[in-house]
Each structure stands twice: as C-alpha cells, then as structure tokens.
Design a protein around this motif. Structure first.
Motif, PDB file in Angstrom:
ATOM      1  N   UNK A  27      43.666  36.534  44.252  1.00  0.00           N
ATOM      2  CA  UNK A  27      44.877  37.062  43.846  1.00  0.00           C
ATOM      3  C   UNK A  27      45.747  35.707  43.442  1.00  0.00           C
ATOM      4  N   UNK A  28      45.485  34.783  42.952  1.00  0.00           N
ATOM      5  CA  UNK A  28      46.209  33.556  42.858  1.00  0.00           C
ATOM      6  C   UNK A  28      47.394  33.778  42.085  1.00  0.00           C
ATOM      7  N   UNK A  29      47.667  34.791  41.456  1.00  0.00           N
ATOM      8  CA  UNK A  29      49.018  35.015  40.757  1.00  0.00           C
ATOM      9  C   UNK A  29      50.123  35.384  41.636  1.00  0.00           C
ATOM     10  N   UNK A  30      49.762  35.877  42.945  1.00  0.00           N
ATOM     11  CA  UNK A  30      50.981  36.116  43.913  1.00  0.00           C
ATOM     12  C   UNK A  30      51.016  34.928  44.636  1.00  0.00           C
ATOM     13  N   UNK A  31      50.457  33.600  44.362  1.00  0.00           N
ATOM     14  CA  UNK A  31      50.679  32.628  45.287  1.00  0.00           C
ATOM     15  C   UNK A  31      51.400  31.437  44.410  1.00  0.00           C
ATOM     16  N   UNK A  79      50.115  26.002  49.604  1.00  0.00           N
ATOM     17  CA  UNK A  79      50.149  27.453  49.280  1.00  0.00           C
ATOM     18  C   UNK A  79      51.165  28.209  50.063  1.00  0.00           C
ATOM     19  N   UNK A  80      51.866  29.019  49.010  1.00  0.00           N
ATOM     20  CA  UNK A  80      53.085  30.084  49.884  1.00  0.00           C
ATOM     21  C   UNK A  80      52.804  31.313  48.836  1.00  0.00           C
ATOM     22  N   UNK A 119      55.505  24.552  40.463  1.00  0.00           N
ATOM     23  CA  UNK A 119      54.481  25.372  41.695  1.00  0.00           C
ATOM     24  C   UNK A 119      53.664  26.353  41.234  1.00  0.00           C
ATOM     25  N   UNK A 120      53.588  26.804  39.827  1.00  0.00           N
ATOM     26  CA  UNK A 120      52.928  27.835  39.331  1.00  0.00           C
ATOM     27  C   UNK A 120      51.495  27.453  39.368  1.00  0.00           C
TER      28      UNK A 120
END
Length: 77
Positions: free
Chosen positions: A54-58, A65-66, A14-15
């Motif tokens: 901030x995609x590294x936080x999702x 998306x979570x 899911x990364x």
C-alpha cells in the motif's frame, strides 16, 4: 524473506517512487545513477508487507515513513 526493504522517494515531495525488498542503493539505476540522485533519495527500513503493498498511502517525511494525511470531508468527522 528479506528483513528490510528499500524505499526510493522524491527528495522535494516525499512521494514514494519505488520499493524493493532487501537493501539497495542508487547504483541499481546503473548509468543513470547520477541523474536519479539529483531528484531521489532512499531509506532502508524493516520489511513491512502492509507498506509494501500500500505504498501509495505513505510518504517519506524527515527521513521516515509516514502515512499520508487522508482528506476526510468535514461532514464525516
């Protein structure tokens, strides 16, 4: 500005591996498309500047998306 963004993510974990504005598909990887399709998938979602920046936080879970679970040490809870 685009109304949507495309999120490419690892099918197993899911990364998030890539984000692009607008609607794309795996053909953006050209002659490596078949290789990428083995590992990655994508979803198209409404454009969200916070997620985009901030995609590294999702992560992607069950096709959505979570926000990632943040590890907060017990003593701060």
């Amino acid at each position: 500005m685009d109304e949507n963004m495309t999120v490419f993510y690892n099918k197993r974990t899911g990364s998030i591996k890539a984000l692009v504005s607008g609607e794309q598909n795996m053909s953006m990887y050209g002659n490596e498309q078949e290789d990428y399709e083995q590992i990655y998938d994508f979803i198209v979602v409404p454009m969200d500047e916070y997620v985009f920046n901030n995609h590294n936080s999702f992560e992607v879970t069950n096709g959505a998306l979570k926000i990632k679970q943040m590890a907060i040490p017990e003593k701060y809870l």
